[in-house]
Design a protein around this motif. Structure first.
Motif, PDB file in Angstrom:
ATOM      1  N   VAL A 164       0.853  -1.215  -0.142  1.00 31.93           N
ATOM      2  CA  VAL A 164      -0.076   0.074   0.011  1.00 31.93           C
ATOM      3  C   VAL A 164       0.967   1.394  -0.057  1.00 31.93           C
ATOM      4  N   SER A 165       2.020   1.269   0.621  1.00 28.07           N
ATOM      5  CA  SER A 165       2.801   2.373   0.716  1.00 28.07           C
ATOM      6  C   SER A 165       3.460   2.724  -0.618  1.00 28.07           C
ATOM      7  N   ALA A 166       3.421   1.782  -1.527  1.00 28.17           N
ATOM      8  CA  ALA A 166       4.162   2.058  -2.660  1.00 28.17           C
ATOM      9  C   ALA A 166       3.096   2.451  -3.727  1.00 28.17           C
ATOM     10  N   ILE A 167       1.837   2.564  -3.647  1.00 27.81           N
ATOM     11  CA  ILE A 167       0.968   2.721  -4.614  1.00 27.81           C
ATOM     12  C   ILE A 167       0.862   4.410  -4.632  1.00 27.81           C
ATOM     13  N   SER A 168       1.123   5.236  -5.872  1.00 24.20           N
ATOM     14  CA  SER A 168       1.080   6.344  -5.816  1.00 24.20           C
ATOM     15  C   SER A 168      -0.305   6.762  -6.763  1.00 24.20           C
ATOM     16  N   ALA A 169      -0.327   7.993  -6.636  1.00 22.02           N
ATOM     17  CA  ALA A 169      -1.633   8.768  -7.220  1.00 22.02           C
ATOM     18  C   ALA A 169      -1.508   8.390  -8.803  1.00 22.02           C
ATOM     19  N   ARG A 170      -0.413   8.115  -9.345  1.00 22.34           N
ATOM     20  CA  ARG A 170      -0.235   7.847 -10.872  1.00 22.34           C
ATOM     21  C   ARG A 170      -0.773   6.613 -11.232  1.00 22.34           C
ATOM     22  N   MET A 171      -0.875   5.669 -10.457  1.00 21.14           N
ATOM     23  CA  MET A 171      -1.478   4.484 -10.876  1.00 21.14           C
ATOM     24  C   MET A 171      -3.153   4.469 -10.969  1.00 21.14           C
ATOM     25  N   GLY A 172      -3.343   3.839 -12.037  1.00 23.90           N
ATOM     26  CA  GLY A 172      -4.924   3.821 -12.554  1.00 23.90           C
ATOM     27  C   GLY A 172      -5.383   4.696 -13.597  1.00 23.90           C
ATOM     28  N   GLN A 173      -5.920   4.153 -14.601  1.00 22.14           N
ATOM     29  CA  GLN A 173      -6.330   4.928 -15.681  1.00 22.14           C
ATOM     30  C   GLN A 173      -7.362   6.256 -15.423  1.00 22.14           C
ATOM     31  N   VAL A 174      -8.434   5.611 -14.569  1.00 22.74           N
ATOM     32  CA  VAL A 174      -9.596   6.336 -14.185  1.00 22.74           C
ATOM     33  C   VAL A 174      -9.688   6.647 -13.148  1.00 22.74           C
ATOM     34  N   MET A 175      -9.177   5.622 -12.042  1.00 25.57           N
ATOM     35  CA  MET A 175      -9.391   6.005 -10.676  1.00 25.57           C
ATOM     36  C   MET A 175      -8.209   5.487  -9.980  1.00 25.57           C
ATOM     37  N   GLN A 176      -7.853   6.413  -9.066  1.00 25.90           N
ATOM     38  CA  GLN A 176      -6.642   6.476  -8.161  1.00 25.90           C
ATOM     39  C   GLN A 176      -6.997   6.268  -6.854  1.00 25.90           C
ATOM     40  N   LEU A 177      -5.755   5.808  -6.091  1.00 23.46           N
ATOM     41  CA  LEU A 177      -5.875   5.827  -4.721  1.00 23.46           C
ATOM     42  C   LEU A 177      -5.071   6.813  -3.826  1.00 23.46           C
ATOM     43  N   ARG A 178      -5.591   7.587  -2.939  1.00 22.57           N
ATOM     44  CA  ARG A 178      -5.021   8.692  -2.408  1.00 22.57           C
ATOM     45  C   ARG A 178      -5.142   8.771  -0.992  1.00 22.57           C
ATOM     46  N   PRO A 179      -4.079   9.288  -0.067  1.00 25.08           N
ATOM     47  CA  PRO A 179      -4.540   9.275   1.425  1.00 25.08           C
ATOM     48  C   PRO A 179      -5.743   9.894   1.713  1.00 25.08           C
ATOM     49  N   LYS A 180      -6.594   9.623   2.575  1.00 21.04           N
ATOM     50  CA  LYS A 180      -7.920  10.086   2.972  1.00 21.04           C
ATOM     51  C   LYS A 180      -7.817  10.375   4.249  1.00 21.04           C
ATOM     52  N   ALA A 181      -7.333  11.591   4.852  1.00 22.50           N
ATOM     53  CA  ALA A 181      -7.531  11.364   6.408  1.00 22.50           C
ATOM     54  C   ALA A 181      -7.444  12.878   6.586  1.00 22.50           C
ATOM     55  N   ALA A 182      -8.079  13.366   7.939  1.00 19.49           N
ATOM     56  CA  ALA A 182      -7.822  14.842   8.242  1.00 19.49           C
ATOM     57  C   ALA A 182      -6.610  15.480   8.425  1.00 19.49           C
ATOM     58  N   ASN A 183      -5.488  14.695   8.753  1.00 19.76           N
ATOM     59  CA  ASN A 183      -4.304  15.012   8.915  1.00 19.76           C
ATOM     60  C   ASN A 183      -3.290  13.632   8.788  1.00 19.76           C
ATOM     61  N   ASN A 184      -1.859  14.003   8.995  1.00 24.21           N
ATOM     62  CA  ASN A 184      -0.811  13.093   8.342  1.00 24.21           C
ATOM     63  C   ASN A 184      -0.600  12.178   9.718  1.00 24.21           C
ATOM     64  N   ARG A 185      -1.289  12.585  10.932  1.00 19.20           N
ATOM     65  CA  ARG A 185      -1.272  11.659  12.079  1.00 19.20           C
ATOM     66  C   ARG A 185      -2.091  10.519  12.066  1.00 19.20           C
ATOM     67  N   ALA A 186      -3.404  10.550  11.282  1.00 20.66           N
ATOM     68  CA  ALA A 186      -4.146   9.649  11.126  1.00 20.66           C
ATOM     69  C   ALA A 186      -3.567   8.055  10.783  1.00 20.66           C
ATOM     70  N   GLN A 199       0.514   0.023  10.575  1.00 28.25           N
ATOM     71  CA  GLN A 199      -0.026   1.140  10.688  1.00 28.25           C
ATOM     72  C   GLN A 199      -0.036   1.897   9.364  1.00 28.25           C
ATOM     73  N   ALA A 200      -0.895   2.398   8.804  1.00 24.95           N
ATOM     74  CA  ALA A 200      -0.561   3.342   7.651  1.00 24.95           C
ATOM     75  C   ALA A 200      -1.958   4.288   7.346  1.00 24.95           C
ATOM     76  N   LEU A 201      -1.489   5.399   6.857  1.00 22.50           N
ATOM     77  CA  LEU A 201      -2.593   6.445   6.272  1.00 22.50           C
ATOM     78  C   LEU A 201      -3.826   5.795   5.706  1.00 22.50           C
ATOM     79  N   PRO A 202      -4.889   6.267   6.117  1.00 26.91           N
ATOM     80  CA  PRO A 202      -6.027   5.807   5.473  1.00 26.91           C
ATOM     81  C   PRO A 202      -6.030   6.132   4.055  1.00 26.91           C
ATOM     82  N   ARG A 203      -6.480   5.445   3.241  1.00 32.58           N
ATOM     83  CA  ARG A 203      -6.674   5.740   1.781  1.00 32.58           C
ATOM     84  C   ARG A 203      -8.106   5.888   1.144  1.00 32.58           C
TER      85      ARG A 203
END
Length: 221
Positions: A164-186, A199-203
């Protein structure tokens, strides 16, 4: 807040009724103050439109109009009608994904039928003066679903392998995976490369602007 619409036709009629109306007018009808900007109220536009249309889901992980099988998505657009930002779909599951397939995924469920509500989003237009556009009720074509499936399966394979930590926003033709959290401590649980949880950032899954631009263009042009 209006009660939930009882039919697809009633929902579309409500969406057509607010088409061309400013956000100030919508807020005044509900006796709600319009924020100066959206920096601290990012979800405000979607929330006020939900109230006018009678969406009941709130923050629950189900479609906004569950009885009708319809998800509501407001989308800020430019003067030319192009989407100005990516569209959040759902939080990505990072553990407990054994047996999960595209067919029973939350992403597919959310995107099975979407009511798109374009809203003026150019920064030079004061928030209160921005107007709501004409609605679009969309169901993915076979081609669109195939692209969504391919991106989802590629991303979920990386999650299952602990990458999961290696997945970048560049992956995916029409849909991407990005961090989804109120802050970087989540933090939330995810699989590590050893197979143990870490433990990882919510995506979250997001639709790319090129994809939503095509959806709007196919309907309105």
């Amino acid at each position: 807040m209006k009660p939930a619409p009882k039919s697809e036709t009633e929902l579309l009629n409500r969406a057509l009724d607010i088409s061309g109306i400013s956000l100030r007018e919508l807020a005044d009808e509900l006796s709600i103050a319009v924020p100066q900007d959206l920096r601290r109220d990012k979800g405000w536009v979607g929330q006020i439109i939900e109230k006018h249309l009678g969406a009941q889901a709130g923050s629950r992980p189900e479609q906004d109009f569950a009885e009708l099988g319809i998800e509501l998505k407001t989308i800020p657009v430019s003067h030319s009608g192009k989407p100005l930002e990516t569209t959040f779909v759902s939080v990505a599951p990072l553990v407990g994904i054994h047996g999960l397939t595209w067919e029973n995924s939350h992403v597919r469920h959310k995107l099975s039928k979407v009511l798109w509500i374009p809203v003026e989003g150019e920064r030079e237009i004061p928030l209160a003066e921005r107007r709501v556009g004409a609605p679009l009720l969309w169901t993915p074509s076979q081609r669109e679903e195939d692209m969504l499936r391919a991106d989802w399966e590629e991303i979920m394979e990386h999650i299952a392998l602990g990458n999961v930590s290696a997945i970048s926003a560049r992956m995916g033709q029409v849909m991407q995976l990005r961090p989804k959290a109120a802050n970087n401590r989540a933090r939330t649980r995810a699989y590590g490369t050893s197979g143990r949880t870490i433990q990882a950032l919510p995506r979250g899954f997001y639709l790319r602007t090129q994809f939503t631009a095509e959806i709007l263009a196919n309907h309105f042009i």
